[in-house]
Design an enzyme around this catalytic site. Structure first.
Site, PDB file in Angstrom:
ATOM      1  N   THR A  94       0.844  -1.199   0.000  1.00 56.32           N
ATOM      2  CA  THR A  94       0.000   0.000   0.000  1.00 56.32           C
ATOM      3  C   THR A  94       0.876   1.245   0.000  1.00 56.32           C
ATOM      4  O   THR A  94       1.978   1.241   0.536  1.00 56.32           O
ATOM      5  CB  THR A  94      -0.875   0.085   1.265  1.00 56.32           C
ATOM      6  OG1 THR A  94       0.005   0.066   2.383  1.00 56.32           O
ATOM      7  CG2 THR A  94      -1.845  -1.046   1.342  1.00 56.32           C
ATOM      8  N   TRP A 154     -18.410  18.438  10.918  1.00 60.54           N
ATOM      9  CA  TRP A 154     -17.384  18.022   9.959  1.00 60.54           C
ATOM     10  C   TRP A 154     -17.418  18.898   8.717  1.00 60.54           C
ATOM     11  O   TRP A 154     -18.484  19.197   8.177  1.00 60.54           O
ATOM     12  CB  TRP A 154     -17.637  16.583   9.502  1.00 60.54           C
ATOM     13  CG  TRP A 154     -17.290  15.564  10.537  1.00 60.54           C
ATOM     14  CD1 TRP A 154     -16.921  15.814  11.827  1.00 60.54           C
ATOM     15  CD2 TRP A 154     -17.288  14.148  10.374  1.00 60.54           C
ATOM     16  NE1 TRP A 154     -16.686  14.634  12.472  1.00 60.54           N
ATOM     17  CE2 TRP A 154     -16.904  13.597  11.613  1.00 60.54           C
ATOM     18  CE3 TRP A 154     -17.559  13.293   9.308  1.00 60.54           C
ATOM     19  CZ2 TRP A 154     -16.793  12.219  11.813  1.00 60.54           C
ATOM     20  CZ3 TRP A 154     -17.449  11.928   9.516  1.00 60.54           C
ATOM     21  CH2 TRP A 154     -17.066  11.404  10.750  1.00 60.54           C
ATOM     22  N   LYS A 198     -12.636  18.856  11.738  1.00 59.02           N
ATOM     23  CA  LYS A 198     -13.704  18.905  12.743  1.00 59.02           C
ATOM     24  C   LYS A 198     -13.733  20.297  13.354  1.00 59.02           C
ATOM     25  O   LYS A 198     -12.868  20.659  14.127  1.00 59.02           O
ATOM     26  CB  LYS A 198     -13.453  17.870  13.827  1.00 59.02           C
ATOM     27  CG  LYS A 198     -13.814  16.471  13.383  1.00 59.02           C
ATOM     28  CD  LYS A 198     -14.344  15.635  14.547  1.00 59.02           C
ATOM     29  CE  LYS A 198     -14.866  14.318  14.020  1.00 59.02           C
ATOM     30  NZ  LYS A 198     -14.188  13.156  14.553  1.00 59.02           N
ATOM     31  N   GLU A 223      -5.827  -2.600  -1.522  1.00 62.19           N
ATOM     32  CA  GLU A 223      -6.401  -3.747  -0.812  1.00 62.19           C
ATOM     33  C   GLU A 223      -7.590  -4.350  -1.557  1.00 62.19           C
ATOM     34  O   GLU A 223      -8.137  -5.377  -1.166  1.00 62.19           O
ATOM     35  CB  GLU A 223      -6.867  -3.318   0.595  1.00 62.19           C
ATOM     36  CG  GLU A 223      -5.743  -2.988   1.570  1.00 62.19           C
ATOM     37  CD  GLU A 223      -5.309  -1.527   1.502  1.00 62.19           C
ATOM     38  OE1 GLU A 223      -5.561  -0.872   0.466  1.00 62.19           O
ATOM     39  OE2 GLU A 223      -4.718  -1.046   2.485  1.00 62.19           O
TER      40      GLU A 223
HETATM   41  P1  AMP Z   1      -4.329   3.192  -3.059  1.00 61.69           P
HETATM   42  O1  AMP Z   1      -4.308   1.987  -2.248  1.00 61.69           O
HETATM   43  O2  AMP Z   1      -2.999   3.818  -3.252  1.00 61.69           O
HETATM   44  O3  AMP Z   1      -5.027   2.956  -4.345  1.00 61.69           O
HETATM   45  O4  AMP Z   1      -5.168   4.286  -2.252  1.00 61.69           O
HETATM   46  C1  AMP Z   1      -6.494   4.076  -1.911  1.00 61.69           C
HETATM   47  C2  AMP Z   1      -7.106   5.338  -1.368  1.00 61.69           C
HETATM   48  O5  AMP Z   1      -7.088   6.360  -2.380  1.00 61.69           O
HETATM   49  C3  AMP Z   1      -8.568   5.217  -1.014  1.00 61.69           C
HETATM   50  O6  AMP Z   1      -8.753   4.649   0.272  1.00 61.69           O
HETATM   51  C4  AMP Z   1      -9.040   6.662  -1.083  1.00 61.69           C
HETATM   52  O7  AMP Z   1      -8.722   7.379   0.096  1.00 61.69           O
HETATM   53  C5  AMP Z   1      -8.226   7.218  -2.214  1.00 61.69           C
HETATM   54  N1  AMP Z   1      -9.018   7.206  -3.444  1.00 61.69           N
HETATM   55  C6  AMP Z   1      -8.947   6.327  -4.467  1.00 61.69           C
HETATM   56  N2  AMP Z   1      -9.820   6.674  -5.446  1.00 61.69           N
HETATM   57  C7  AMP Z   1     -10.471   7.787  -5.028  1.00 61.69           C
HETATM   58  C8  AMP Z   1     -11.500   8.622  -5.578  1.00 61.69           C
HETATM   59  N3  AMP Z   1     -12.019   8.415  -6.770  1.00 61.69           N
HETATM   60  N4  AMP Z   1     -11.924   9.662  -4.836  1.00 61.69           N
HETATM   61  C9  AMP Z   1     -11.402   9.914  -3.622  1.00 61.69           C
HETATM   62  N5  AMP Z   1     -10.427   9.179  -3.061  1.00 61.69           N
HETATM   63  C10 AMP Z   1      -9.968   8.125  -3.754  1.00 61.69           C
END
Ligand code: AMP
Length: 549
Positions: A180, A441, A436, A326
Site C-alpha cells: 500500500t 465536519w 472537525k 487492498e
Molecule cells: P491506493 O491503495 O494507493 O489505491 O489508495 C487508496 C485510497 O485512495 C482510497 O482509500 C481513497 O482514500 C483514495 N481514493 C482512491 N480513489 C479515489 C477517488 N475516486 N476519490 C477519492 N479518493 C480516492
C-alpha cells in the site's frame, strides 16, 4: 445437490493462452527512453512470457516465491505480469517513486528472490541494493545498455524453453503482490490470487465498469506498480485491446502525442495527470487530433468536478472510479443510470462527479464510530467498509494490522463517505483528513474540488489546523495558474454559492506545488507539518506568519 459443471480453475494462464489463440496479431506499443516506439504483438508477448516462466523454473524459483519488478510501463513488464505467475511465483511490483529506504524495506519484507530492473532504473537500485537480503538481479535493456557484469533479461529469457509446461495451480494461489502507498506506518503487502485477479478483470471489463473491448486502444498512465495498473494489463489483454505503454514519459505533451499517434480510445490515471492534460489541451486546443468520445478512468484520489466538466469540450468522457490496493483495486465506478441521466443536467452531474456505485460482487456499508451501520440516505456519514472476492482479508505477514478488519470480516477502508438511496458513494474525506470544526465536519475534498473550479487555481489542498476556539479550522493551500492571482475575498465569493460561511477556509496560502505521494495523491501530512506553527489571530480568521510565506 452438487452441480454438473466442470471445476475449472480461474487462473491467469488461461488469459495468457487466450492472447495467443484468439488475438495473436494484436499490437503492443511502447515509448522507449529515447522516445522511439517499440512495437510487438500478443503472440510475441505470449512466447516471451512463457520463456520467462520457463527460465524462472530453471533458475530454481519455487511455487509462491516472490519475483520483483522495478520497471516503467512497457512490453517486458507485461511479460512479467504473465510469465511470473505462470510458473506459480508471485510477481511483486516495486514502486519506483518511493525512496530507497522504503523500497529496501518492502523488498526485504516480501523476501524477493529475483528483482528484474530496467537499465534506466539502475541508479535507483544502486541506492538500496546493499540493504537487501540475498537476491539475483536481472536487468532489462529498456534503453539498450546492460552494464558489464550484470545479467541481461534477454539472455535470461534464452535460458527458458518453448516446451514449458504450466505447473498445476490452485486458483487461490498468489499471483501478484503490491504494498500500500499508505502514508502512516510501514507499507503493508497484499497478495492477490489468480482467482481474484481473473474475477477482477472480468468485472472491470464490463460496460458500466471500465467497459473494455477488442476495439479499444488502451493506454495505462497509471503505473504498473500501482495496484496492478487498476487491472488494465489483464482486463485489456483479456478482451484483445491494443495496448500502448508510455514508458517513462508521463508528461501531458508526451501522453497527448501518443493518444493522437496511436488513436487511443481509453486511458487511466490519477487526477494530477489529467489536470496537466486538460491544461495542455486548453492551451493548444487545435494541436492534437484525438479520438472522438475517448474515455478515461480517473481515480486514486478525488477527481475535481470542474476538471471532469472541462474535458467535455474536448469530447473526452471522464469516468470517476474509487478503489484501493487492498481491493485489487476496483471498488466503485460512477456510471450514471439511465433514469438519472434523464433527470436533467444537475442530477446527471451529481452522480457523474460522485465515486459511483459498487462493482458487482463488491459489498459496501458505512458505519459510525461505534460501528453502527448508517442509512443510505446521502446524508449520514460513516467509514466505508467493504468485502468481496478481490478484497484483501489480511496483510502479508503483518498480524498487527488485523484491526483494519471488522469482527465480522469487512475491510475498513479509512474513507469517510455518504451513500445515497441509489447506491452512489460520495467520499468526503480520508478519516485522518476530515476537518472537525466546532463539532461539525467539513469535507476537505469538497472544498478542494470547489477551489480547483476557480479559473485562477491550478491545484489546491485544504488541511485542518488546530484552532484555539473551534478545535480545527480549514486552511486552503493553493497553487495558482501561471500569471494568475487570487484574493481571499475572491475565493470566498467563489465558494459561497456552495458552502456555508462557517465552512469556508479561514485563510489562504500560496504554495509552489501540492506535495504528492509516490502514487500521485495529495500528501496532506507534509502540508500539515509545513504549517504546524501557523498562527490564527484573535478573531481566528486572519492569516498568520506562515501565510505570508
Ligand atoms: P491506493 O491503495 O494507493 O489505491 O489508495 C487508496 C485510497 O485512495 C482510497 O482509500 C481513497 O482514500 C483514495 N481514493 C482512491 N480513489 C479515489 C477517488 N475516486 N476519490 C477519492 N479518493 C480516492
Amino acid at each position: 445437490m452438487v452441480s454438473t459443471i466442470m471445476n475449472y480453475p480461474l487462473t491467469l494462464n488461461h488469459l495468457l493462452e487466450r492472447m495467443n489463440t484468439v488475438f495473436p496479431k494484436r499490437e503492443i506499443v511502447t515509448r522507449r527512453p529515447d522516445r522511439s516506439l517499440h512495437r510487438t504483438t500478443y503472440a510475441e508477448t505470449y512466447h516471451r512470457a512463457r520463456l520467462l516462466a520457463s527460465a524462472l523454473q530453471k533458475a530454481g524459483i519455487q511455487h509462491g516465491e516472490r519475483v520483483a519488478t522495478l520497471s516503467w510501463n512497457h512490453w517486458a513488464h507485461l511479460e512479467c505480469y504473465y510469465g511470473i505467475p505462470a510458473v506459480g511465483a508471485v510477481m511483486h511490483t516495486l514502486n519506483l517513486r518511493l525512496g530507497p529506504t522504503d523500497i529496501a524495506y518492502i523488498a526485504n519484507h516480501a523476501d524477493d528472490k529475483i528483482i528484474i530492473v530496467d537499465d534506466v532504473l539502475l541508479p535507483l537500485y544502486d541506492q538500496f541494493k546493499d540493504d537487501l537480503g540475498e537476491h539475483r538481479v536481472i536487468v532489462f535493456p529498456f534503453a539498450g545498455e546492460i552494464p558489464e557484469g550484470m545479467e541481461s533479461y534477454e539472455d535470461f529469457l534464452l535460458t527458458g524453453s518453448n516446451d514449458f509446461e504450466y505447473p498445476d495451480l490452485d486458483e487461490m494461489d498468489g499471483c501478484a503482490m503490491c504494498y500500500t502507498s499508505g502514508t502512516t506506518g510501514n507499507p503493508k503487502g497484499v497478495i492477490y490470487a489468480h482467482r481474484s485477479m481473473v474475477l477482477h478483470s472480468l468485472v472491470g471489463a464490463t460496460p458500466d465498469m471500465l467497459g473494455f473491448s477488442q476495439h479499444d486502444v488502451i493506454l495505462p498512465v497509471v503505473p504498473m506498480f500501482h495496484a496492478n495498473a487498476w487491472g488494465i494489463p489483464y482486463g485489456g489483454t483479456m478482451v484483445g485491446a491494443k495496448i500502448v505503454f508510455p514508458g517513462p514519459f508521463m508528461d501531458a505533451e508526451s501522453l497527448l502525442d501518443l493518444f493522437e499517434s496511436e488513436q487511443v480510445t481509453f486511458s487511466g490515471g490519477v487526477p494530477t495527470v489529467w489536470m496537466a492534460i486538460i491544461q495542455a489541451l486548453e492551451k493548444e486546443p487545435e494541436r492534437w487530433d484525438l479520438v472522438k468520445g475517448m474515455r478515461t478512468v480517473v481515480g486514486g484520489s478525488a477527481a475535481p468536478p470542474s476538471m471532469i466538466k472541462r474535458f467535455e469540450k474536448f469530447d473526452i468522457d471522464v469516468l470517476h472510479a474509487w478503489g484501493m490496493t487492498e481491493m485489487s483495486p476496483l471498488g466503485t465506478v460512477a456510471a450514471v443510470k439511465p433514469h438519472l441521466q434523464a433527470g436533467g443536467r444537475e442530477i446527471y452531474e451529481k452522480y457523474k462527479f460522485s465515486q459511483g456505485y459498487q462493482a458487482p460482487f463488491v459489498d459496501l456499508r458505512h458505519v459510525d464510530d461505534l460501528g453502527e451501520q448508517q442509512p443510505w440516505d446521502g446524508e449520514a456519514m460513516g467509514e466505508l467498509e467493504v468485502r468481496g472476492p478481490w478484497v484483501a482479508s489480511s496483510y502479508y505477514n503483518n498480524p498487527d494490522a488485523q484491526d483494519r478488519w471488522s469482527d465480522d470480516g469487512w475491510f475498513k477502508t479509512g474513507d469517510i463517505v455518504t451513500i445515497d438511496d441509489e447506491g452512489y458513494v460520495q467520499i468526503t474525506d480520508r478519516s485522518k483528513d476530515v476537518i472537525k470544526s466546532g463539532g461539525e465536519w467539513i469535507s476537505s475534498v469538497d472544498l478542494e474540488n470547489a477551489i480547483m473550479g476557480h479559473p485562477s487555481v491550478s491545484e489546491a489542498a485544504v488541511i485542518a489546523l488546530p484552532h484555539p476556539k473551534w478545535d480545527e479550522r480549514p486552511l486552503a493551500c493553493v497553487v495558482l495558474m501561471e500569471g494568475a492571482s487570487l484574493t481571499k475575498e475572491e475565493l470566498d465569493e467563489h465558494l459561497s454559492a456552495e458552502f456555508a460561511k462557517w465552512q469556508l477556509p479561514d485563510s489562504l496560502v500560496f504554495i509552489d506545488e501540492v506535495p504528492k505521494t509516490s502514487t500521485g495523491k495529495f500528501q496532506k501530512l507534509t502540508l500539515r507539518r509545513q504549517f504546524e506553527d501557523f498562527q490564527w489571530d484573535d478573531a481566528g480568521t486572519a492569516s498568520g506568519a506562515a501565510a505570508a510565506e
